[in-house]
Design a protein around this motif. Structure first.
Motif, PDB file in Angstrom:
ATOM      1  N   SER A   1       0.830  -1.209   0.000  1.00  0.00           N
ATOM      2  CA  SER A   1       0.000   0.000   0.000  1.00  0.00           C
ATOM      3  C   SER A   1       0.862   1.256   0.000  1.00  0.00           C
ATOM      4  CB  SER A   1      -0.931   0.004   1.216  1.00  0.00           C
ATOM      5  OG  SER A   1      -1.834  -1.072   1.162  1.00  0.00           O
ATOM      6  N   ASP A   2       1.965   1.224   0.742  1.00  0.00           N
ATOM      7  CA  ASP A   2       2.874   2.370   0.776  1.00  0.00           C
ATOM      8  C   ASP A   2       3.558   2.580  -0.573  1.00  0.00           C
ATOM      9  OD1 ASP A   2       2.220   2.746   3.421  1.00  0.00           O
ATOM     10  OD2 ASP A   2       3.979   1.693   4.206  1.00  0.00           O
ATOM     11  N   ALA A   3       3.827   1.473  -1.279  1.00  0.00           N
ATOM     12  CA  ALA A   3       4.530   1.570  -2.568  1.00  0.00           C
ATOM     13  C   ALA A   3       3.608   1.971  -3.707  1.00  0.00           C
ATOM     14  CB  ALA A   3       5.194   0.235  -2.893  1.00  0.00           C
ATOM     15  N   LEU A   4       2.297   1.795  -3.526  1.00  0.00           N
ATOM     16  CA  LEU A   4       1.353   2.023  -4.620  1.00  0.00           C
ATOM     17  C   LEU A   4       1.384   3.460  -5.163  1.00  0.00           C
ATOM     18  CD1 LEU A   4      -0.870   0.756  -6.354  1.00  0.00           C
ATOM     19  CD2 LEU A   4      -2.517   1.354  -4.575  1.00  0.00           C
ATOM     20  N   PRO A   5       1.317   4.503  -4.336  1.00  0.00           N
ATOM     21  CA  PRO A   5       1.348   5.868  -4.891  1.00  0.00           C
ATOM     22  C   PRO A   5       2.639   6.170  -5.645  1.00  0.00           C
ATOM     23  CG  PRO A   5       0.599   5.885  -2.601  1.00  0.00           C
ATOM     24  CD  PRO A   5       1.130   4.519  -2.871  1.00  0.00           C
ATOM     25  N   VAL A   6       3.762   5.672  -5.123  1.00  0.00           N
ATOM     26  CA  VAL A   6       5.046   5.909  -5.785  1.00  0.00           C
ATOM     27  C   VAL A   6       5.066   5.259  -7.157  1.00  0.00           C
ATOM     28  CG1 VAL A   6       7.537   5.535  -5.634  1.00  0.00           C
ATOM     29  CG2 VAL A   6       6.231   6.072  -3.571  1.00  0.00           C
ATOM     30  N   TYR A   7       4.587   4.031  -7.220  1.00  0.00           N
ATOM     31  CA  TYR A   7       4.587   3.315  -8.495  1.00  0.00           C
ATOM     32  C   TYR A   7       3.604   3.944  -9.478  1.00  0.00           C
ATOM     33  CZ  TYR A   7       4.446  -0.517 -11.832  1.00  0.00           C
ATOM     34  OH  TYR A   7       4.510  -1.251 -12.979  1.00  0.00           O
ATOM     35  N   LEU A   8       2.457   4.369  -8.989  1.00  0.00           N
ATOM     36  CA  LEU A   8       1.482   5.026  -9.866  1.00  0.00           C
ATOM     37  C   LEU A   8       2.070   6.304 -10.451  1.00  0.00           C
ATOM     38  CD1 LEU A   8      -1.389   5.082 -11.006  1.00  0.00           C
ATOM     39  CD2 LEU A   8      -2.115   6.267  -8.932  1.00  0.00           C
ATOM     40  N   LEU A   9       2.754   7.083  -9.632  1.00  0.00           N
ATOM     41  CA  LEU A   9       3.391   8.309 -10.118  1.00  0.00           C
ATOM     42  C   LEU A   9       4.453   7.984 -11.157  1.00  0.00           C
ATOM     43  CD1 LEU A   9       3.653  11.388  -9.816  1.00  0.00           C
ATOM     44  CD2 LEU A   9       5.354  10.978  -8.022  1.00  0.00           C
ATOM     45  N   LEU A  10       5.212   6.932 -10.922  1.00  0.00           N
ATOM     46  CA  LEU A  10       6.243   6.513 -11.869  1.00  0.00           C
ATOM     47  C   LEU A  10       5.623   6.130 -13.208  1.00  0.00           C
ATOM     48  CD1 LEU A  10       9.215   5.563 -12.491  1.00  0.00           C
ATOM     49  CD2 LEU A  10       8.505   3.321 -11.647  1.00  0.00           C
ATOM     50  N   VAL A  11       4.557   5.343 -13.163  1.00  0.00           N
ATOM     51  CA  VAL A  11       3.924   4.869 -14.392  1.00  0.00           C
ATOM     52  C   VAL A  11       3.293   6.029 -15.168  1.00  0.00           C
ATOM     53  CG1 VAL A  11       1.962   3.535 -15.249  1.00  0.00           C
ATOM     54  CG2 VAL A  11       3.550   2.503 -13.641  1.00  0.00           C
ATOM     55  N   VAL A  12       2.589   6.928 -14.466  1.00  0.00           N
ATOM     56  CA  VAL A  12       1.958   8.061 -15.140  1.00  0.00           C
ATOM     57  C   VAL A  12       3.019   8.964 -15.761  1.00  0.00           C
ATOM     58  CG1 VAL A  12       0.591  10.144 -14.797  1.00  0.00           C
ATOM     59  CG2 VAL A  12      -0.121   7.999 -13.737  1.00  0.00           C
ATOM     60  N   GLY A  13       4.080   9.244 -15.010  1.00  0.00           N
ATOM     61  CA  GLY A  13       5.154  10.062 -15.559  1.00  0.00           C
ATOM     62  C   GLY A  13       5.805   9.425 -16.764  1.00  0.00           C
ATOM     63  N   LEU A  14       5.994   8.109 -16.689  1.00  0.00           N
ATOM     64  CA  LEU A  14       6.594   7.378 -17.806  1.00  0.00           C
ATOM     65  C   LEU A  14       5.699   7.441 -19.033  1.00  0.00           C
ATOM     66  CD1 LEU A  14       8.831   5.442 -18.813  1.00  0.00           C
ATOM     67  CD2 LEU A  14       7.437   3.563 -17.947  1.00  0.00           C
ATOM     68  N   SER A  15       4.394   7.299 -18.833  1.00  0.00           N
ATOM     69  CA  SER A  15       3.472   7.324 -19.970  1.00  0.00           C
ATOM     70  C   SER A  15       3.509   8.671 -20.673  1.00  0.00           C
ATOM     71  CB  SER A  15       2.046   7.010 -19.498  1.00  0.00           C
ATOM     72  OG  SER A  15       1.538   8.067 -18.710  1.00  0.00           O
ATOM     73  N   ILE A  16       3.600   9.753 -19.909  1.00  0.00           N
ATOM     74  CA  ILE A  16       3.641  11.084 -20.518  1.00  0.00           C
ATOM     75  C   ILE A  16       4.917  11.258 -21.341  1.00  0.00           C
ATOM     76  CG2 ILE A  16       3.821  13.549 -20.003  1.00  0.00           C
ATOM     77  CD1 ILE A  16       1.938  13.090 -17.651  1.00  0.00           C
ATOM     78  N   LEU A  17       6.042  10.830 -20.792  1.00  0.00           N
ATOM     79  CA  LEU A  17       7.310  10.977 -21.509  1.00  0.00           C
ATOM     80  C   LEU A  17       7.338  10.138 -22.785  1.00  0.00           C
ATOM     81  CD1 LEU A  17       9.870  10.986 -18.552  1.00  0.00           C
ATOM     82  CD2 LEU A  17       9.119  12.924 -19.939  1.00  0.00           C
ATOM     83  N   LEU A  18       6.900   8.882 -22.672  1.00  0.00           N
ATOM     84  CA  LEU A  18       6.932   8.003 -23.843  1.00  0.00           C
ATOM     85  C   LEU A  18       6.018   8.505 -24.953  1.00  0.00           C
ATOM     86  CD1 LEU A  18       6.960   4.451 -22.196  1.00  0.00           C
ATOM     87  CD2 LEU A  18       8.828   5.560 -23.394  1.00  0.00           C
ATOM     88  N   LEU A  19       4.818   8.910 -24.601  1.00  0.00           N
ATOM     89  CA  LEU A  19       3.882   9.374 -25.616  1.00  0.00           C
ATOM     90  C   LEU A  19       4.290  10.739 -26.176  1.00  0.00           C
ATOM     91  CD1 LEU A  19       0.474   8.250 -24.117  1.00  0.00           C
ATOM     92  CD2 LEU A  19       1.804   7.184 -25.925  1.00  0.00           C
ATOM     93  N   MET A  20       5.007  11.514 -25.406  1.00  0.00           N
ATOM     94  CA  MET A  20       5.527  12.776 -25.930  1.00  0.00           C
ATOM     95  C   MET A  20       6.561  12.500 -27.022  1.00  0.00           C
ATOM     96  SD  MET A  20       7.115  15.960 -23.742  1.00  0.00           S
ATOM     97  CE  MET A  20       5.765  15.872 -22.574  1.00  0.00           C
TER      98      MET A  20
END
Length: 727
Positions: A520-539
């Protein structure tokens, strides 16, 4: 990249016999390696660095006799008070003696000596200690354990062996094949050709076989959890079929446009194959990214699934062109083959048919874009509401299928003693000297007994050196109850330091709580990582700022709605009968973080396949609205088929009895359905139409800074313009 893949596709077709031979050799070699090197899988979840794991490691070092797996045999007499009779006592002692001499067992505890008898004199609990952990207990030892008490049962008593020793590896049965059958039907309907459908399915199955063989070949050197191969199979099948579908679809279109098979397959791999490589890379990166949360069993699961996805990509861009070379024009429907080739170069091509569902849907969505966006957001928001009550835990025997040995024993214990007896806690008291340990044990016992939520504390077991003692603690509530979680924290806070002794709380229940909290503690960190990664890749792909942001927000909508539906069914029990769920309860701890990683990759698949065509047409002069309609019109049929295939494959795993795999299959199927049909094919074109030309805006300094990955094949078209087709 498109030019490189174009050449790879043509080379694979030209040397198709060699390519097929190489993949078959790889398959046979890995199959033999898997048969000889395969190791056992683990059904438990460890978490280095947590107090519960430290306690287990300490027990293994100082008190090995108490560090193995435990079993609990529940005994129920035909009537109240029968355990108090000489006959009843003799019968129970017989069960104890029978359990004590089982292979792999170091001892069994007489319930009369430890007062493990229910107040009504009808139920008894026999504790059984194995020498090894649950994952090292052999099938023969487990079978022998499950048969204990046969003589007592013949006299009308009920004997139900249970406990962690019965934790078994989930098995893949025939029900999952239903998903593959549905996928095959979707392929046949989509292609209108048995050859094309069969070729695509064969290619995907070979890729899955190679990936799974490689995974099992490594299992002798790497500790795999029992769910890792199931997840790898689930994802390997889904993406393998989808990736082959995308390339075959583009190849068929190229054939209809009049290209020769070799050129058609080269351009298919250069264009659709570029999207496959990018989409596969996003899935692999998201799954491999699970390693950043530093949870070993989750890292292994992610890497195992990433490996099968990697194989699926390699098979799609090499083996698929080779198989298409063998098929020739037979991948086309008969009516298309009878009609002959498309107009030759220089002739006027026929007008494009824009009467299909994709074009009609795109016109409707873009015309009513504001209502579509509002209804979509409101609907997904309502579906996401149950997610706010989501609880996470590792499953206990109460969630096992009805009728299974573990479930029968669990129900019997709850019936006779209460839920707390199914989730015992273990307190380890250790010191450098026997005197310090002996002095600390009474203090620890007294503190725990005064803790709210504790039903009883069992007498201590002491190791031969006298330095380590083990106390059994029985809570009033079950293993996955929120009150038990509170109790674990209260005990740890109350007995953190007693004199010169170290006090640690462990047990299956405590391990589950520790794992859930860390995830549960790792979930927000991983979600932020994935969302940030998606923005960079699609850019990088779309050379836009708003398109990636829109894609990331759509992904968050998908995740929220999927969580909400999964909580409503598996935790709250709504429509649970439809998925064959016997007992609702908390979601498996790693499901949310795993779901985020997988759905991220799959969501980007559909985003790339739809929006890349929109960008392609916009760059070539279409208006932003018309480019959106074209992208939907050309991509809707293929994306619909791909989504239905994924839903079918994932949905096939819902029929498994194992509640963990059932919930994973359900959540992934629902997530794909929401993302493909609601987000990507409805909300995305509506938003793109609303943004108009602004959707493709990119600051000039970013235009110069970002590398051009050429996923639409602009470089390939320039290459084909410069060089002859047979180059």
């Amino acid at each position: 990249m498109a030019t490189l893949l174009y050449r790879l596709g043509r080379a694979s077709l030209r040397r198709r016999r060699l390519v097929v031979a190489v993949w078959l050799v790889v398959l046979v070699g890995l199959g033999l390696a898997a048969a000889t090197l395969r190791g056992p899988t683990a059904s438990n979840f460890t978490m280095p660095g947590t107090e519960s794991q430290q306690a287990l490691d300490l027990l293994a070092e100082r008190f090995p006799a108490a560090s193995g797996a435990t079993g609990t045999i529940a005994v129920k007499a035909p009537a109240d008070g029968q355990l108090g009779t000489p006959e009843g006592q003799a019968l129970v002692k017989g069960v104890v003696q029978e359990a004590a001499i089982l292979p792999g067992v170091v001892g069994a505890v007489d319930p009369f000596q430890v007062q493990a008898i229910s107040p009504d004199g009808r139920y008894a609990l026999v504790q059984v200690q194995f020498a090894t952990g649950a994952d090292e207990v052999t099938d023969d030892q487990r079978d022998a354990y499950e048969k204990v008490g046969a003589q007592a049962e013949a006299q009308g008593w009920q004997v139900a062996p249970g406990g962690e020793v019965l934790n078994a590896e989930p098995e893949v049965g025939s029900t999952e094949a239903l998903g593959v059958v549905v996928a095959a039907i979707v392929l046949i309907v989509t292609f209108g050709s048995l050859v094309a459908a069969g070729m695509t399915m064969l290619n995907a199955l070979i890729g899955v076989a190679v990936g799974m063989a490689g995974l099992y070949a490594l299992s002798g050197a790497v500790d795999l959890t029992s769910t890792a191969p199931i997840l790898a199979l689930m994802l390997g099948l889904a993406v393998g079929i989808d990736y082959s579908l995308f390339i075959t679809s583009r190849h068929r279109q190229n054939l209809l446009d009049g290209l020769e098979p070799e050129e058609a397959v080269g351009r298919a791999v250069g264009t659709a194959g570029s999207a496959v490589v990018f989409a596969g890379a996003t899935v692999v990166i998201a799954l491999a990214g699970l390693a950043v949360v530093n949870i070993p069993f989750l890292t292994v699961m992610g890497l195992a699934a990433a490996g099968t996805v990697t194989v699926a990509v390699l098979v799609a861009i090499t083996l698929q062109p080779a198989l298409l070379g063998f098929a020739g024009r037979r991948v086309l429907p008969r009516r298309s083959r009878r009609a002959g080739a498309a107009p030759a170069e220089g002739d006027t091509p026929p007008a494009e048919d824009r009467s299909g569902f994709g074009f009609r849907w795109a016109h409707w969505v873009t015309r009513l874009r504001l209502p579509v966006i509002l209804v979509g957001l409101l609907g997904l928001g309502l579906l996401a509401l149950p997610a706010q009550d989501m609880r996470l835990a590792l499953p206990d025997a109460a969630a096992a299928p009805e009728g299974s040995a573990a479930r029968v024993s669990n129900d019997l214990i709850r019936e006779g003693f209460g839920p707390g007896f199914t989730g015992r806690l273990a307190v380890v008291v250790t010191a450098d000297s026997p005197q310090d340990t002996a002095a600390a044990v009474p203090q620890v016992t007294a503190l725990i007994q005064r803790t709210e939520g504790v039903l009883a504390v069992a007498p201590p077991q002491v190791d031969p050196s006298g330095r380590t003692a083990l106390l059994g603690v029985i809570p009033k509530t079950g293993p996955t109850d929120a009150a038990t979680e509170t109790l674990v924290h209260d005990i740890r806070a109350g007995v953190g330091s007693i004199g010169n002794a170290e006090v640690l709380l462990t047990g299956v229940t405590a391990i589950g709580i520790d794992v859930s909290e860390k995830l549960s503690d790792a979930l927000p960190v991983y979600l932020l990582l994935v969302v940030g990664l998606s923005i960079l890749l699609l850019m990088l792909v779309f050379r836009s700022i708003l398109v990636p942001v829109k894609a990331a927000l759509g992904f968050l909508l998908t995740v929220a709605a999927t969580f909400g539906i999964t909580v409503a069914v598996f935790q709250q029990g709504h429509l649970a009968d439809l998925v064959g769920l016997d007992t609702p309860g908390p979601l498996i701890s790693f499901l949310p973080i795993l779901l985020i990683g997988i759905l991220f990759g799959l969501a980007m698949d559909y985003e790339v396949f739809l929006v890349s065509r929109m960008r392609e047409d916009f760059v070539h002069g279409d208006t932003a609205r018309q480019a959106t309609i074209n992208g939907m019109g050309h991509g809707a049929r293929v994306v619909t088929a791909a989504a239905l295939i994924m839903i079918s494959v994932f949905g096939g795993f819902v029929f498994l009895d194992d509640p963990v795999i059932k919930s994973m299959g359900f959540a992934l199927a629902v997530g794909v359905a929401i993302d493909a049909f609601v987000v990507r094919m409805t909300i995305v074109p509506a938003v793109m139409s609303l943004l108009d030309r602004t959707a493709w805006w990119l600051p000039r300094w970013l235009v110069r800074a970002l590398p051009n990955v050429d996923i639409e094949g602009e470089g390939l078209r320039a290459h084909l313009d410069r060089e002859p087709v047979d180059a």
